[in-house]
Structures are given as C-alpha cells and as structure tokens.
Design an enzyme around this catalytic site. Structure first.
Site, mmCIF file in Angstrom:
data_model
loop_
_atom_site.group_PDB
_atom_site.id
_atom_site.type_symbol
_atom_site.label_atom_id
_atom_site.label_comp_id
_atom_site.label_asym_id
_atom_site.label_seq_id
_atom_site.Cartn_x
_atom_site.Cartn_y
_atom_site.Cartn_z
ATOM 1 N N PRO A 1 34.701 1.466 -4.291
ATOM 2 C CA PRO A 1 35.300 0.127 -4.206
ATOM 3 C C PRO A 1 34.235 -0.960 -4.245
ATOM 4 O O PRO A 1 33.157 -0.817 -3.659
ATOM 5 C CB PRO A 1 36.011 0.161 -2.844
ATOM 6 C CG PRO A 1 36.244 1.595 -2.554
ATOM 7 C CD PRO A 1 35.078 2.322 -3.158
ATOM 8 N N GLU A 2 34.552 -2.047 -4.945
ATOM 9 C CA GLU A 2 33.612 -3.163 -5.010
ATOM 10 C C GLU A 2 33.916 -4.152 -3.882
ATOM 11 O O GLU A 2 34.880 -3.993 -3.129
ATOM 12 C CB GLU A 2 33.671 -3.807 -6.398
ATOM 13 C CG GLU A 2 33.400 -2.773 -7.486
ATOM 14 C CD GLU A 2 32.945 -3.338 -8.816
ATOM 15 O OE1 GLU A 2 32.433 -4.466 -8.859
ATOM 16 O OE2 GLU A 2 33.081 -2.624 -9.824
ATOM 17 N N LYS B 1 29.705 -4.140 0.429
ATOM 18 C CA LYS B 1 30.597 -2.979 0.433
ATOM 19 C C LYS B 1 30.729 -2.356 1.821
ATOM 20 O O LYS B 1 31.170 -1.216 1.964
ATOM 21 C CB LYS B 1 30.073 -1.937 -0.569
ATOM 22 C CG LYS B 1 30.032 -2.466 -2.007
ATOM 23 C CD LYS B 1 29.504 -1.417 -2.969
ATOM 24 C CE LYS B 1 29.429 -1.972 -4.389
ATOM 25 N NZ LYS B 1 28.954 -0.962 -5.368
ATOM 26 N N ARG C 1 24.750 5.394 -13.568
ATOM 27 C CA ARG C 1 26.051 4.734 -13.672
ATOM 28 C C ARG C 1 26.319 4.369 -15.125
ATOM 29 O O ARG C 1 25.401 4.130 -15.912
ATOM 30 C CB ARG C 1 26.091 3.457 -12.816
ATOM 31 C CG ARG C 1 25.807 3.694 -11.340
ATOM 32 C CD ARG C 1 26.844 4.571 -10.669
ATOM 33 N NE ARG C 1 28.166 3.988 -10.715
ATOM 34 C CZ ARG C 1 28.627 3.104 -9.828
ATOM 35 N NH1 ARG C 1 27.847 2.691 -8.830
ATOM 36 N NH2 ARG C 1 29.864 2.634 -9.930
#
Length: 268
Positions: free
Chosen positions: A2-3, A52, A257
């Site tokens: 989650p950002e 985060k 990523r």
C-alpha cells in the site's frame, strides 16, 4: 505494498472510530499478545500516518504498524465475531471492531522509538508539516536516478511504484535522469503534483492520475481493468499504447521493482 494515501486513509478512519475512548486490544494469534496487554482498556488517543507507517497512540505507548506486502485490515460493527485466521491484533470499541492480519510490523514503541522511525523518513507529501526542501537537498546532490530516489523512503516517504511512475510521466521526466540533473522548478512541480494526487487518493481510496481529456468517457477507450483500480497513464501498461502519443509503454526492473514509462513523452 500500500502507498501512503492508503495509510492516511486508514489513520483518518481509525481516528474517527476510536479516538477519545477506551478500547479493547488483543492478539488472537498471540504474536502481539505482550504489547496488546499493555494498551488494552486504555484510551485510544490518536491515529496518524507517516509515509507507509501507521501509529496508534495510547497513554502507555504507541502501536506501530507497517503493512508490508501482505498486511490487511478488516472491520465490522460490534459485537465482534470470533477471530478468523491469523489475526495479529484486534481493536474493539463501542460500536466498531478492526482486525489486522499479516503486517510486516505490529509492535508497541516508546515515544523515542517512534521519533527514531520518523527521523529516518523523508518528508511525506500528505503531511502538512512536511518540508520538501529536505528531499530536494538529497535529490539535487545524487547521481541516483530520479525513479529510484522517489521510491527511497529516506528521501521522501509514502510514494510507491504507482505514484512514482505516474508523476514522472505527467511531467515528462525520463525515469533514469540523475537526481542532480533535475531542475529545481521540476522538483517543485513534482512535489506539488504528488500532494494533489495523493490527497485525491485519500478521499477516494484509489489512485487516479489521468487528466480529464484522457479519460475513457472522453476518448472512447475501455476503462482500466486492474485490481489496483484507478485510471493511470503508464503503470502496468507495458506494451500498450501511450494514452497521449500512442508509443508502446516501456518496462524494466529497477532495484527489484517494476518501472513503467513512455519513451516518447519522457525522452532521455
């Protein structure tokens, strides 16, 4: 993972539901039993997000939560049902209950430990006390690509893979541009855009980055079908035509990523 907008959205939800009242805190799974016992029955003072990271503040300490890749919250109205699965922490108030499963971190910290976490994080675009110049000081001296720097939580925090790809596209910036080659005006524009985009994300619970003129109902294209939701320009659109120029969206791995960009709209 989650950002930042997701964590700020959760902080607002938990603040609204539990702040100012005593709550029951337990660990059905057992892994947080010691910490839960120390705050069980205490007043839930405040919930806040920093990047985060999510913090639940109590008189005797702060519960620090980092969801990581697999952490999730579920919730409902009281009375709470029997726990299902590996519930790390259960939070129960007068009218609501919340279960936490699979977080990377769920731990009880002292104020000094909380401050230490915040100190190693860069400014958060969603916090009104953020100081974007601190991020610029690091970016402007770095040979590292701007794409990698935007994901470095010690440079700025809360930005993840989606916002990283989308904000660079929106400003026509090549992802591999060294941070020190970024113009200060470009940085101010990136920061301002992140603040606006992420605030929308807090309100809606999804990431939308596409301007009105490129929306499906305007262009006639099919709406995006993706479990992340939201209309985006390049994220997870490798090989598909750019919504602006039609060039196939490029993809490569960067620091473990996935990175997406348009070679024509974001020239090297």
């Amino acid at each position: 993972m989650p950002e930042g907008h997701t964590l700020h959205r959760l902080a607002r939800l938990h603040q609204r539901r539990y702040a100012g009242e005593p709550v029951e805190v337990s660990s059905p799974q057992g892994k947080f039993a010691a910490g839960a016992s120390l705050v069980d029955g205490q007043v839930f003072e405040k919930a806040e997000a920093y990047g985060k990271h999510l913090f639940h503040h109590y008189p005797s300490g702060t519960v620090h939560i980092h969801l990581g890749l697999y952490g999730t919250f579920t919730e409902g109205r009281m009375p709470a049902p029997e726990p299902v699965g590996q519930v790390r922490m259960r939070l129960a108030g007068r009218t609501q209950w919340t279960d936490l499963r699979g977080p990377n971190r769920c731990e009880l910290l002292t104020p000094d430990q909380v401050d230490a976490i915040k100190a190693r994080l860069g400014p958060d675009p969603l916090r009104r006390d953020a100081k974007p110049d601190l991020a610029w000081e690091k970016i402007s001296r770095s040979r590292t690509s701007i794409a990698a720097l935007l994901m470095d939580q010690s440079v700025l925090c809360g930005v993840g893979n989606v916002y990283r790809a989308e904000v660079l596209f929106r400003h026509g910036i090549a992802p591999m541009l060294p941070g020190r080659s970024l113009d200060p005006v470009q940085w101010k524009e990136i920061w301002t855009d992140l603040v606006a985009l992420m605030r929308v994300g807090v309100r809606t619970g999804r990431i939308d980055t596409v301007s009105d003129e490129h929306l499906p109902e305007v262009t006639g294209r099919a709406p995006r079908q993706d479990r992340h939701g939201g209309e985006v320009y390049v994220y997870r659109r490798a090989g598909q035509p750019c919504l602006v120029c039609g060039t196939p969206v490029a993809h490569q791995e960067l620091a473990g990523r996935n990175l997406y960009w348009c070679p024509a709209c974001q020239p090297s």
